[in-house]
Design an enzyme around this catalytic site. Sequence first.
Site, mmCIF file in Angstrom:
data_model
loop_
_atom_site.group_PDB
_atom_site.id
_atom_site.type_symbol
_atom_site.label_atom_id
_atom_site.label_comp_id
_atom_site.label_asym_id
_atom_site.label_seq_id
_atom_site.Cartn_x
_atom_site.Cartn_y
_atom_site.Cartn_z
ATOM 1 N N CYS A 51 -0.771 3.898 -6.526
ATOM 2 C CA CYS A 51 -1.620 3.163 -5.587
ATOM 3 C C CYS A 51 -1.710 1.733 -6.093
ATOM 4 O O CYS A 51 -1.896 1.511 -7.297
ATOM 5 C CB CYS A 51 -3.017 3.790 -5.504
ATOM 6 N N CYS A 58 0.865 -1.177 0.000
ATOM 7 C CA CYS A 58 0.000 0.000 0.000
ATOM 8 C C CYS A 58 0.900 1.224 0.000
ATOM 9 O O CYS A 58 1.717 1.399 0.916
ATOM 10 C CB CYS A 58 -0.880 -0.020 1.254
#
EC number: 5.1.1.3
Length: 259
Positions: A184, A75
Amino acid sequence: MNSNNQPIGIFDSGIGGTSIWKAIHQLLPNEKTIYLADSKNAPYGQKAKEEIVALSMKNTEFLLKMNCKIIVVACNTATTNAIQELRAKYNVPFIGIEPAIKPAVTHSKTQIIGILATQGTLNSALFNKSTEKYQDTKIIEQVGHGLVQLIENGEINSPEMTHLLHSYLNPMIEANIDCLVLGCSHYPYLIPQIKKILPDHIQIIDSGEAVAKQTQNVLRDKVGFSSTQDNQPIFYINTNPKVLREILGNKFTVEEKKF
């Protein structure tokens, strides 16, 4: 280096980090992996740093209880906001994921690149420190408001997704970018959609392969590779597992677990 049959732990704010898991699994097929999707708290990108750190520690402790030998923070937001705190607190190697700015700058001919990322990543001190190195390149930043939620809801090909992507990417195209960095781990699932919008000359760059190679390096140098064939991955999620199962092609065990 002795063999080490403990699993690799991977966590993300949701299902998007499976794009990183796939790269790791492809490069290291003999390694057992445990993937943790904290979809209940997705997206991390709109949360305060303190909350991101707390959630990242909770995820780490879950994976450590599963006896993981290394933890991949799949992440961008959690990496850029929490990995220093994780490394300071836990005695296990951590692999982070950051937007792949360096390869984009290297490949760019126009010296204008775009980055699509969460607010939490773009606002982080670590991200800003990374971009300071490239004063000669114009970096156009765009927050991907709403994209993670749509992916988590299984609406990758929805009209709303198409509308949002056009609104985020068209100004970058007009600014003459020739590289788009996906900042992302959810966003690689949007590549087919993005390719329909971008001209062919704009290169799309994500971090999956680089993270997999770094994981391989740390296993080789510090931790040890698995010597067994017990490599069936396990996936945990704290919401309805339907979308995660679909994104994995219904091939693997996915357990709904409260954590």
